[in-house]
Design an enzyme around this catalytic site. Structure first.
Site, PDB file in Angstrom:
ATOM      1  N   ARG A   1       9.935   0.716  -1.939  1.00  0.00           N
ATOM      2  CA  ARG A   1       9.531   1.429  -0.726  1.00  0.00           C
ATOM      3  C   ARG A   1       8.038   1.217  -0.492  1.00  0.00           C
ATOM      4  O   ARG A   1       7.337   0.689  -1.350  1.00  0.00           O
ATOM      5  CB  ARG A   1       9.874   2.915  -0.834  1.00  0.00           C
ATOM      6  CG  ARG A   1       9.156   3.612  -1.961  1.00  0.00           C
ATOM      7  CD  ARG A   1       9.640   5.052  -2.109  1.00  0.00           C
ATOM      8  NE  ARG A   1       8.732   5.817  -2.931  1.00  0.00           N
ATOM      9  CZ  ARG A   1       8.931   7.079  -3.293  1.00  0.00           C
ATOM     10  NH1 ARG A   1      10.006   7.728  -2.904  1.00  0.00           N
ATOM     11  NH2 ARG A   1       8.062   7.701  -4.031  1.00  0.00           N
TER      12      ARG A   1
ATOM     13  N   CYS B   1      -4.514  -7.670   8.693  1.00  0.00           N
ATOM     14  CA  CYS B   1      -5.544  -6.910   7.981  1.00  0.00           C
ATOM     15  C   CYS B   1      -6.827  -7.729   7.864  1.00  0.00           C
ATOM     16  O   CYS B   1      -7.928  -7.194   8.020  1.00  0.00           O
ATOM     17  CB  CYS B   1      -5.050  -6.498   6.593  1.00  0.00           C
ATOM     18  SG  CYS B   1      -3.918  -5.103   6.680  1.00  0.00           S
TER      19      CYS B   1
ATOM     20  N   TRP C   1      10.202   6.732 -12.696  1.00  0.00           N
ATOM     21  CA  TRP C   1       9.050   5.828 -12.575  1.00  0.00           C
ATOM     22  C   TRP C   1       8.541   5.466 -13.960  1.00  0.00           C
ATOM     23  O   TRP C   1       7.712   4.571 -14.118  1.00  0.00           O
ATOM     24  CB  TRP C   1       7.943   6.473 -11.756  1.00  0.00           C
ATOM     25  CG  TRP C   1       8.396   6.798 -10.360  1.00  0.00           C
ATOM     26  CD1 TRP C   1       8.870   8.008  -9.940  1.00  0.00           C
ATOM     27  CD2 TRP C   1       8.484   5.916  -9.238  1.00  0.00           C
ATOM     28  NE1 TRP C   1       9.229   7.928  -8.611  1.00  0.00           N
ATOM     29  CE2 TRP C   1       9.004   6.652  -8.151  1.00  0.00           C
ATOM     30  CE3 TRP C   1       8.166   4.563  -9.042  1.00  0.00           C
ATOM     31  CZ2 TRP C   1       9.214   6.094  -6.888  1.00  0.00           C
ATOM     32  CZ3 TRP C   1       8.373   4.011  -7.782  1.00  0.00           C
ATOM     33  CH2 TRP C   1       8.886   4.765  -6.730  1.00  0.00           C
TER      34      TRP C   1
ATOM     35  N   GLU D   1       3.502   9.983   1.488  1.00  0.00           N
ATOM     36  CA  GLU D   1       2.392   9.739   0.572  1.00  0.00           C
ATOM     37  C   GLU D   1       1.573   8.503   0.965  1.00  0.00           C
ATOM     38  O   GLU D   1       1.420   7.549   0.184  1.00  0.00           O
ATOM     39  CB  GLU D   1       2.900   9.622  -0.868  1.00  0.00           C
ATOM     40  CG  GLU D   1       3.474  10.937  -1.354  1.00  0.00           C
ATOM     41  CD  GLU D   1       3.829  10.971  -2.832  1.00  0.00           C
ATOM     42  OE1 GLU D   1       3.996   9.900  -3.421  1.00  0.00           O
ATOM     43  OE2 GLU D   1       3.949  12.079  -3.378  1.00  0.00           O
TER      44      GLU D   1
ATOM     45  N   GLU E   1       6.396  18.973  -1.703  1.00  0.00           N
ATOM     46  CA  GLU E   1       7.309  18.692  -2.817  1.00  0.00           C
ATOM     47  C   GLU E   1       6.774  19.446  -4.030  1.00  0.00           C
ATOM     48  O   GLU E   1       5.608  19.284  -4.391  1.00  0.00           O
ATOM     49  CB  GLU E   1       7.323  17.192  -3.141  1.00  0.00           C
ATOM     50  CG  GLU E   1       7.795  16.340  -1.979  1.00  0.00           C
ATOM     51  CD  GLU E   1       7.772  14.842  -2.295  1.00  0.00           C
ATOM     52  OE1 GLU E   1       7.593  14.465  -3.467  1.00  0.00           O
ATOM     53  OE2 GLU E   1       7.938  14.062  -1.349  1.00  0.00           O
TER      54      GLU E   1
ATOM     55  N   CYS F   1      -2.680  -9.068   4.573  1.00  0.00           N
ATOM     56  CA  CYS F   1      -1.958  -9.878   5.566  1.00  0.00           C
ATOM     57  C   CYS F   1      -2.943 -10.399   6.621  1.00  0.00           C
ATOM     58  O   CYS F   1      -4.097  -9.985   6.665  1.00  0.00           O
ATOM     59  CB  CYS F   1      -0.834  -9.064   6.199  1.00  0.00           C
ATOM     60  SG  CYS F   1      -1.399  -7.826   7.371  1.00  0.00           S
TER      61      CYS F   1
END
Ligand code: GLA
Length: 682
Positions: A104, A154, A306, A143, A297, A151
């Site tokens: 993600r 950018c 993770w 987040e 959260e 890129c």
């Protein structure tokens, strides 16, 4: 009204779960849920083909149950069809290659193509739920970090950003120090986003510009999406994003400037050997807008996925940490998540209910939290705010610069912030953590004591505010690495602490970066020695010395008075800590990093000499060794206050895994691990 809620992912469960889950949440007293954070591919399976059925049913079901919904603009996870059609929206890493998708956050926030699609999905979602009364707002993305991407877009925007900032390429070359390794750019076309070398090996002025640009990209993105939400919405909605403390720092103050409130993802460690920083982070979050905030959260189970799974929250932690957040200014707390995911990479990041779908200890503790909150309303908590008389300055650019160039082994920017915060906490003194780059005394603040650690990068606003603060009678505490850099992140050619030297009344003759080695500091100040022995009462050793580490500024006093000197190495006997009178106030310069008793005993002196009436906890504090002046709370005990008019609600929290019995303001307290006691006076 204080609200307790949950993060819920209807798209991850068979549809027959929905009515049962909603009914269960309703029965528990859940007031709000967050939905749809990553759900783009389930809302828009193919370009332009929308399936809102599942989300409609969820929104409706929650509506019938009287539960509010925060929806999301799910751009953290663009669908694969979009990546396939427009691979140019995928971030490019430091090596120059596009990231591989599959997790993600792969999107580049500067991509114009992403923005076009973000506009379309935002329009679809917002217009669809305009009519749903229980939809009260939106979370943007997830987040959001500073957009470190290399890129083409950018690169182009970074060059434009620099062209807007510098007169010409010669000025830029000069400021970056490109002559040092023959790195002069021929023209702006030469400038790129950072190559794949370690940050500290690249020119610091260049890296600082890049860190600022990347943070600005995140802010700009958020602002554009917020604008779209407000444009498509026919009713007043709340708009925010959720944040934490990522490697690539956003500028929190700019990020939230045009959003309605700060949303913080609060995962206090469940590792009891490392528990002291939760309160500091909550105070930093409150300080971003100097206002109430939300927990988007909250801790609900063992972290995992993770990395290897962590310890499961001890009994009391789930409820205790939600209440702790409220004590520090949160008005809404959403726990992550209702049920632990059955599928997907996060299946071992535990929610309130486990894979067995049996209501157990953690969910029961959550309902206990809701029941507890109900008892708060009659205390008038809803319109109350945290009020503090001391503050710690946080400068996001200083932290960025510290991350780019580590100053000493084991030393990081927030280290002294948190150490001072712990010391204030031991005395029951509430602290704000505020942005040093804007008028932190606004909104009627009346700080008496200000700790301004590591004023690393020059800022004229901070300079002016600090001088005014001390002239008007405030007590300021300064630490090493102050006055080191100019605005470009180059070194100032001045004796340190340069622009706060007049305030401190000292100059730094030399620095010794001792890393994890230790130094000894001999206390000359009688009062400080006494306080050290008062504090060290349970472990009497040597009351003349404090252990220090990380960094030693070897000082030469100008107008200041020496409070402590180093006691070893070639600077044995040279000043380490000083105090200076300036205007109507005083400035302490603490040239090194202490252990906890060092900070606590010094703070006791600071407060002892200060106008004690300002600090209620001191005035009424219980005696230690018969002084009848100070409250030393046991480690882990926190006293926080929320005030509304003449109502004061006091929160006493035991952020420790053991039962603690102690006296505070003449009363005996006995708190179980993670127990919160709330005392409201009308
Ligand atoms: C973050 C994210 C969530 C989830 C949790 C747990 O805070 O916002 O989506 O991934 O961590 O890992």
């Amino acid at each position: 009204m204080i609200k307790i809620g949950l993060d819920y992912y209807p798209e991850q469960w068979d549809e027959d779960f929905l009515p049962k889950d909603v009914e269960h949440m309703k029965k528990s007293g859940v007031k709000i849920v967050r939905l749809g954070e990553f759900a783009w591919s389930r809302i828009e399976k193919k370009e332009g083909e929308f399936d809102f059925g599942w989300l409609d049913r969820a929104v409706e079901e929650f509506g019938k149950a009287g539960i509010e919904v925060m929806l999301s603009v799910p751009t953290n996870t663009p669908p694969r069809w979009l990546f396939r059609k427009h691979p140019e929206i995928i971030k490019v890493g430091r090596g120059g290659g596009r990231e591989q998708i599959g997790i993600r956050g792969h999107r580049c926030l500067n991509s114009q193509v992403l923005m076009e699609y973000a506009d379309k999905i935002t329009k679809q979602i917002v217009e669809r739920y305009n009519a749903s009364e229980n939809v009260i707002g939106y979370q943007i993305d997830n987040e959001i970090e500073a957009n470190w991407c290399g890129c083409e877009t950018c690169n182009k925007l970074f060059r434009e950003y620099l062209q807007g900032k510098y007169k010409d390429i010669d000025e830029l070359n000069d400021i970056y120090g490109n002559q040092v390794w023959s790195g002069d750019f021929v023209d702006f076309e030469d400038v790129t986003t950072p190559p794949a070398y370690q940050n500290a090996w690249l020119n610091p002025a260049y890296m600082m510009d890049y860190a600022r640009f990347a943070a600005k990209s995140a802010t700009d993105y958020c602002e554009k999406i917020a604008e779209l939400i407000r444009k498509y919405s026919t009713k007043e909605v709340l708009v925010t994003t959720n944040t934490w403390f990522p490697e690539h720092l956003p500028d929190y103050y700019k990020l939230y400037k045009n959003l309605d409130f700060v949303g913080y993802d609060n995962y206090p460690t469940t590792d009891v050997s490392n528990m002291a920083s939760h309160a500091f982070h909550l105070d930093l979050m409150r300080g971003i807008k100097q206002d109430s905030f939300w927990i988007m959260e909250g801790l609900s189970g063992a972290p995992g996925s993770w990395g290897p799974m962590g310890e499961t929250p001890m009994p009391g932690m789930i409820k205790g940490y939600a209440l702790q957040a409220i004590a520090h200014g949160a008005d809404t707390v959403l726990n992550f998540r209702y049920r632990t995911a059955k599928k997907g990479a996060e299946m071992f990041w535990n929610g309130l209910i486990g894979h067995d779908n049996v209501i157990g200890r953690r969910y029961e503790e959550f309902t206990d939290l809701i029941d507890c909150i109900k008892t708060f309303e009659h205390l008038g908590i809803s319109d109350s705010k945290v009020v503090s008389e001391a503050a710690i300055l946080y400068n996001v650019e200083d932290e960025m610069a510290f991350k780019l160039q580590h100053q000493s082994d084991g030393m990081y920017y927030l280290k002294s912030h948190m150490a001072w915060h712990r010391a204030f906490t031991r005395f029951g003194v509430g602290v704000d953590v505020v942005n040093g780059r804007e008028d932190f005394m606004k909104k009627g603040k009346n700080y008496k004591i200000l700790v301004a650690p590591c004023l690393y990068i020059y800022d004229e606003v901070t300079e002016k505010l600090l001088h005014e603060f001390v002239e008007n009678g405030g007590t300021l505490i300064l630490t090493p690495r102050s006055g080191v850099k100019d605005k470009h992140n180059n070194c100032l050619m001045k004796e340190l602490p340069s622009w706060v030297r007049d305030l401190a009344g000292v100059k730094v003759k030399e620095c010794d970066s001792i890393g994890n080695k230790q130094q000894k500091v001999l206390l000359l100040d009688e009062m400080w020695r006494k306080h050290l022995s008062d504090i060290n009462i349970s472990k009497p050793t040597d009351f003349d010395y404090i252990v220090s580490t990380q960094w030693c500024d070897i000082l030469e006093v100008e107008t200041a008075e020496t409070l402590a000197v180093y006691a070893s190495k070639f600077y044995d006997g040279e000043p380490a800590v000083t105090v200076n009178s300036y205007g109507n106030g005083r400035v302490f310069y603490v040239g090194t990093y202490f252990d906890d008793v060092g900070y606590e005993s010094l703070l006791m002196s600071v407060l002892g000499k200060h106008d004690l009436k300002a600090i209620e906890a001191y005035k009424d504090g219980r005696e230690i060794k018969g002084t009848n002046m100070y409250t030393i709370l046991p480690e882990g005990i926190e006293v926080t206050k929320r005030v509304a008019g003449d109502r004061v609600i006091t929160f006493i929290f035991n952020d420790a895994p053991v039962r603690q019995t102690f006296k505070y303001k003449g009363n005996e307290y006995d708190l179980q691990p993670f127990e919160m006691m709330v005392i409201g006076k009308l």
